[in-house]
Design an enzyme around this catalytic site. Structure first.
Site, PDB file in Angstrom:
ATOM      1  CG  HIS A 145      47.399  39.914  34.212  1.00 26.15           C
ATOM      2  ND1 HIS A 145      46.463  39.033  34.697  1.00 26.15           N
ATOM      3  CD2 HIS A 145      47.747  40.693  35.280  1.00 26.15           C
ATOM      4  CE1 HIS A 145      46.238  39.263  35.976  1.00 26.15           C
ATOM      5  NE2 HIS A 145      47.002  40.258  36.360  1.00 26.15           N
ATOM      6  CG  ASP A 176      47.251  33.885  43.048  1.00 25.70           C
ATOM      7  OD1 ASP A 176      46.896  32.981  42.265  1.00 25.70           O
ATOM      8  OD2 ASP A 176      47.230  35.094  42.736  1.00 25.70           O
ATOM      9  CG  HIS A 366      45.467  38.180  43.360  1.00 28.37           C
ATOM     10  ND1 HIS A 366      46.401  37.726  42.455  1.00 28.37           N
ATOM     11  CD2 HIS A 366      44.959  39.324  42.840  1.00 28.37           C
ATOM     12  CE1 HIS A 366      46.474  38.557  41.432  1.00 28.37           C
ATOM     13  NE2 HIS A 366      45.602  39.531  41.632  1.00 28.37           N
ATOM     14  CD  GLU A 394      44.632  38.242  32.008  1.00 29.76           C
ATOM     15  OE1 GLU A 394      45.340  37.466  32.695  1.00 29.76           O
ATOM     16  OE2 GLU A 394      44.160  39.306  32.459  1.00 29.76           O
TER      17      GLU A 394
END
Length: 460
Positions: A145, A176, A366, A394
């Site tokens: 991710h 986003d 998002h 992440e």
């Protein structure tokens, strides 16, 4: 026995030392003028394509996926075109290994996006290597991710992946956050992890060539990759923030131990004194974040949580359309939010807790990240949920802005987002489970009866 206990204590001490205080984090000085908050998916898409077309040195991209659709093909074709004009360009794209080799959730089975990569490489040549990163041997146990688009000396940072809805093709978009940062040292740091850690690892394999390795044959290499990732950090050279500058620290997060990104998120929440803004697309907070937020509320810090309405969720299915099991997820998240708001109704009444629900027609939400008082901001691809906290790989960018040089940009971004939200004055303003479509009620009752809803929340 004493030696065993001493070793255990030493390991714990070492673990504490890795969670450096925010003030002691190494950062990269960046001029305020070099940080630009792009206003939406259209500007993000245009900027990405323009930068690709004008690339002189490198194009390095990390995203969850690059989809086989109009936008995905357009971006990939642009990179092939840039490679044809300048064969010396350093090019590499990193996506999740598993996601690239399956179809969309709830859709018919397919060979996935990897088929597009192979087809374009066969037709246009091998100039655009695309690598699949297997964070785990199974997708539900963790995905790649990491986010970041490094083009020459610039970093385009967003939680967005590459497909039609993220890049606002046709009549839908998925909102986003989007930032363009012009800084060689920061671009080198983000690029270095892709090329130094990912590209050279034996578990990371090309997806644009055939035959492709089977995941089963990579199990040992995946274990090795996980060990490497668990101790990896972005390499940066320490610098001090001068006048007209902010300090940016790139952060890596992987696993529930020694997770630098998670540690900084908690420190950021706990050090906030006046106002904290939290962006999350799916209301499913990890226990440590929820407890930290409750601690801020007890200290009378104002907390704003901006989350998508269930109708703005990726998996929302209109009641008029045929139901699929995956369509129960938005209702599960809304149930989580309703319970949270009910517990904290007193804080809502006092104005300490401000829950804002985003919705805009048929578009989706998002956004991720944090704003702490007026001097810290976190840009991240992490959804701030248990899956991101424990399973996924992440990253994020911590921005320290002691002079408030970016305050205006943050407020302008916040204003654009809040223009599409409604404030929850009472938990009963959210739909009760008894009003949900009958198939959703059945699923949620079954999950609650077997306590599977708790387990499900940990992997979503």
């Amino acid at each position: 026995m004493r030696s065993i206990l001493a070793a255990a204590v030493q390991r714990l001490r070492g673990r504490r030392q890795t969670a450096t205080r925010l003030e002691g984090l190494t950062c990269i000085p960046v001029t305020v003028e070099s940080v630009v908050n792009l206003e939406g998916p259209g500007e993000f898409s245009a900027t990405l394509l323009e930068r690709i077309a004008n690339a002189r040195e490198r194009i390095l991209i990390s995203a969850l996926y690059l989809q086989d659709d109009t936008a995905g093909r357009e971006v990939l074709a642009a990179i092939y075109a840039a490679s044809a004009v300048r064969p010396e360009l350093q090019i590499a794209i990193f996506v999740d290994w598993h996601r690239a080799q399956r179809g969309l959730v709830g859709k018919a089975a397919s060979p996935g996006n990897a088929a597009l990569y192979v087809e374009m490489a066969r037709r246009l040549g091998p100039g655009v290597p695309i690598y699949g990163v297997p964070v785990q041997s199974r997708e539900w146990m963790g995905v790649m991710h990491l986010k970041g688009f490094v083009i020459d000396d610039a970093l385009l940072y967003s939680g967005a992946s590459i497909n039609d809805v993220y890049l606002q093709r046709f009549d839908r978009y998925r909102l986003d956050r989007y930032h363009l940062i012009e800084n060689r040292a920061l671009a080198d740091s983000i690029a270095g992890l892709m090329t130094r850690i990912l590209q050279t690892n034996t578990a990371v394999r090309r997806l644009d060539v055939e035959p492709q390795a089977k995941t089963g044959s990579l199990r040992g290499a995946i274990v090795g990759l996980r060990r490497v990732l668990a101790r990896s950090r972005y390499a940066i050279t320490a610098g001090s923030v001068g006048n007209g500058e902010v300090g940016i620290t790139p952060l890596l997060g992987f696993g529930h131990r020694d997770n630098q990104l998670n540690a900084v998120i908690l420190q950021l929440i706990k050090r906030t004194e006046r106002r904290l803004v939290v962006f999350t697309p799916y209301f499913n907070l990890p226990g440590p974040i929820r407890r930290a937020l409750e601690g801020r509320l007890r200290r009378r810090c104002r907390v704003t949580i901006i989350v998508g309405d269930k109708t703005a969720n990726d998996f929302y299915i209109s009641p008029e359309d045929p139901f699929k099991t995956i369509g129960a997820l938005p209702y599960l998240y809304e149930s989580n939010l309703r319970r949270f708001c009910k517990i904290h109704q007193g804080d809502i009444d006092e104005g300490l807790l401000d829950v804002q629900l985003w919705s805009h027609e048929h578009h989706s939400f998002h956004l991720k990240g944090l704003l702490s008082d007026d001097d810290y901001a976190l840009l991240t691809g992490s959804n701030l949920n248990p899956r991101a906290w424990r399973l996924d790989l992440e990253n994020g960018l911590l921005i320290h802005d002691p002079q408030g040089g970016l305050h205006g940009q943050h407020q302008a971004e916040l204003g654009r987002i809040l223009a599409r939200t409604r404030r929850l004055d009472h938990h009963t303003a959210l739909d009760d489970t008894g009003t949900y479509p009958v198939p959703v009620q059945r699923i949620l009752k079954r999950l609650a009866r077997t306590r599977a809803d708790r387990l499900l929340n940990q992997v979503l």
